[in-house]
Design a protein around this motif. Structure first.
Motif, PDB file in Angstrom:
ATOM      1  N   ALA A 128       0.692  34.066  56.332  1.00  0.00           N
ATOM      2  CA  ALA A 128       1.816  34.031  55.166  1.00  0.00           C
ATOM      3  C   ALA A 128       1.551  32.996  53.850  1.00  0.00           C
ATOM      4  N   HIS A 129       0.564  31.989  54.176  1.00  0.00           N
ATOM      5  CA  HIS A 129       0.080  31.170  52.985  1.00  0.00           C
ATOM      6  C   HIS A 129      -0.714  31.870  52.216  1.00  0.00           C
ATOM      7  N   LYS A 155       0.731  32.101  48.338  1.00  0.00           N
ATOM      8  CA  LYS A 155       0.404  31.453  47.350  1.00  0.00           C
ATOM      9  C   LYS A 155      -0.022  31.991  46.116  1.00  0.00           C
ATOM     10  N   PRO A 156      -1.146  33.440  46.055  1.00  0.00           N
ATOM     11  CA  PRO A 156      -1.332  34.047  45.015  1.00  0.00           C
ATOM     12  C   PRO A 156      -0.022  34.562  44.183  1.00  0.00           C
ATOM     13  N   LEU A 157       1.020  34.833  44.592  1.00  0.00           N
ATOM     14  CA  LEU A 157       2.091  35.115  43.999  1.00  0.00           C
ATOM     15  C   LEU A 157       2.873  34.143  43.171  1.00  0.00           C
ATOM     16  N   LEU A 158       2.747  32.966  43.436  1.00  0.00           N
ATOM     17  CA  LEU A 158       3.377  31.926  42.813  1.00  0.00           C
ATOM     18  C   LEU A 158       3.209  32.005  41.456  1.00  0.00           C
ATOM     19  N   MET A 159       2.230  31.766  40.793  1.00  0.00           N
ATOM     20  CA  MET A 159       1.839  31.692  39.219  1.00  0.00           C
ATOM     21  C   MET A 159       2.437  32.826  38.558  1.00  0.00           C
ATOM     22  N   PRO A 160       1.604  34.187  39.014  1.00  0.00           N
ATOM     23  CA  PRO A 160       2.296  35.167  38.371  1.00  0.00           C
ATOM     24  C   PRO A 160       3.772  35.474  38.320  1.00  0.00           C
ATOM     25  N   LEU A 161       4.635  34.996  39.150  1.00  0.00           N
ATOM     26  CA  LEU A 161       6.016  35.126  39.136  1.00  0.00           C
ATOM     27  C   LEU A 161       6.418  34.234  38.118  1.00  0.00           C
ATOM     28  N   LEU A 162       5.842  32.967  38.258  1.00  0.00           N
ATOM     29  CA  LEU A 162       6.393  31.752  37.315  1.00  0.00           C
ATOM     30  C   LEU A 162       6.023  32.435  35.841  1.00  0.00           C
ATOM     31  N   TRP A 198      -3.274  30.132  38.484  1.00  0.00           N
ATOM     32  CA  TRP A 198      -3.286  31.295  39.551  1.00  0.00           C
ATOM     33  C   TRP A 198      -4.756  31.641  40.021  1.00  0.00           C
ATOM     34  N   VAL A 199      -5.688  31.684  38.851  1.00  0.00           N
ATOM     35  CA  VAL A 199      -7.151  31.431  39.284  1.00  0.00           C
ATOM     36  C   VAL A 199      -7.654  30.448  40.151  1.00  0.00           C
ATOM     37  N   GLY A 200      -7.154  29.203  39.782  1.00  0.00           N
ATOM     38  CA  GLY A 200      -7.294  27.940  40.625  1.00  0.00           C
ATOM     39  C   GLY A 200      -6.875  28.234  41.950  1.00  0.00           C
ATOM     40  N   ASP A 201      -5.561  28.609  42.246  1.00  0.00           N
ATOM     41  CA  ASP A 201      -4.873  28.826  43.374  1.00  0.00           C
ATOM     42  C   ASP A 201      -5.718  29.772  44.291  1.00  0.00           C
ATOM     43  N   VAL A 202      -6.078  30.919  43.879  1.00  0.00           N
ATOM     44  CA  VAL A 202      -6.506  31.989  44.699  1.00  0.00           C
ATOM     45  C   VAL A 202      -8.301  31.512  45.021  1.00  0.00           C
ATOM     46  N   LEU A 203      -9.056  30.841  44.029  1.00  0.00           N
ATOM     47  CA  LEU A 203     -10.320  30.433  44.460  1.00  0.00           C
ATOM     48  C   LEU A 203     -10.187  29.230  45.520  1.00  0.00           C
ATOM     49  N   LEU A 204      -9.148  28.413  45.451  1.00  0.00           N
ATOM     50  CA  LEU A 204      -9.279  27.215  46.462  1.00  0.00           C
ATOM     51  C   LEU A 204      -8.639  27.815  47.817  1.00  0.00           C
ATOM     52  N   LEU A 205      -8.138  29.030  47.905  1.00  0.00           N
ATOM     53  CA  LEU A 205      -7.943  29.565  49.309  1.00  0.00           C
ATOM     54  C   LEU A 205      -9.272  29.833  50.089  1.00  0.00           C
ATOM     55  N   ALA A 206     -10.547  29.928  49.435  1.00  0.00           N
ATOM     56  CA  ALA A 206     -11.598  30.317  49.953  1.00  0.00           C
ATOM     57  C   ALA A 206     -12.235  28.439  50.300  1.00  0.00           C
ATOM     58  N   ASP A 207     -12.719  28.482  51.830  1.00  0.00           N
ATOM     59  CA  ASP A 207     -13.331  27.132  51.947  1.00  0.00           C
ATOM     60  C   ASP A 207     -14.667  27.021  51.616  1.00  0.00           C
ATOM     61  N   ALA A 208     -15.149  26.899  50.571  1.00  0.00           N
ATOM     62  CA  ALA A 208     -16.464  26.911  49.994  1.00  0.00           C
ATOM     63  C   ALA A 208     -16.636  25.682  48.791  1.00  0.00           C
ATOM     64  N   ASP A 209     -17.629  25.063  48.686  1.00  0.00           N
ATOM     65  CA  ASP A 209     -17.595  24.354  47.736  1.00  0.00           C
ATOM     66  C   ASP A 209     -17.948  24.802  46.336  1.00  0.00           C
TER      67      ASP A 209
END
Length: 229
Positions: free
Chosen positions: A39-40, A44-51, A72-83
């Motif tokens: 669900a997260h 999460k990727p929908l939040l900033m496009p809607l705003l 939104w770019v930051g939100d999507v990228l931070l979903l990945a667990d990588a440095d």
């Protein structure tokens, strides 16, 4: 000359887009609190496009929409667990802060908040520095300086934007505390997301307020449309 039917159609989207944003916020916060990963990942990727859509429907300045989409770019990228994804995501948010700073224009802020923000940055950086991975120390320090400048400057658009800037700083401070393995609040991810979405919404409302100034204009120039949220 008549503006035609398009402004009316856009205005009719204002309330549905805001309601959709708030609904997705609620879903995401519940998902984070209940540890419902899928669900997260969806919400999460929908939040900033809607705003950003809500802001565009209210005839927002392009810099505000750009700042939200950088988020939104930051939100999507931070979903990945990588440095690497974390660093790129931080770059996305940094670009958003630059858009906000440009949006705020050159109006002078108050001296006392500047002193308080500078002191908070210095103390917080000193407290977490030793716990940060060596490769993240200087990127995080540079990002924190930019974020603090944005939070301080947000006050030129009024109380809503000032509160949004402060909450953005708190949200990212909570993330940095986790990275540095310092004591955290219970359910830290919930508080990170709550302060983050509230920050972006308040910054948006502040920028859309009827008295918000355009970048580079004098005190007599205003922007914003008096459409209720």
């Amino acid at each position: 000359m008549s503006a035609g039917p398009f402004p009316d159609r856009r205005e009719r989207l204002v309330r549905p887009l805001l309601i959709a944003f708030l609904a997705v916020c609620a879903v995401d916060l519940v998902a984070v609190l209940a540890d419902i990963g899928i669900a997260h990942l969806v919400a999460k990727p929908l939040l900033m496009p809607l705003l950003a859509g809500y802001a565009a429907a209210r005839d927002a300045p392009r810099l505000l929409i750009a700042a939200l989409l950088c988020g939104w770019v930051g939100d999507v990228l931070l979903l990945a667990d990588a440095d690497l994804a974390f660093l790129l995501g931080m770059g996305g948010f940094a670009a958003g802060h630059l858009c906000y700073l440009r949006l705020f224009g050159r109006a002078r802020g108050a001296l006392l908040p500047a002193i308080l923000y500078a002191a908070a940055l210095a103390v917080f950086t000193a407290l977490i520095w030793g716990g940060l991975p060596a490769g993240l120390r200087f990127p995080l320090a540079g990002y924190s300086l930019l974020l603090t400048a944005m939070a301080y400057r947000s006050g030129v658009l009024g109380r809503y934007a000032a509160a949004g800037g402060a909450l953005f700083l708190i949200s990212d401070a909570l993330i940095a505390t986790g990275i540095a393995d310092r004591p955290q609040l219970p359910a830290p991810d919930f508080w990170v997301m709550l302060t983050y979405v509230a920050a972006q919404l308040l910054l948006t409302l502040g920028a859309l307020a009827p008295g918000a100034r355009r970048p580079g204009t004098g005190p007599g120039a205003y922007r914003g449309r008096s459409i209720s949220i």
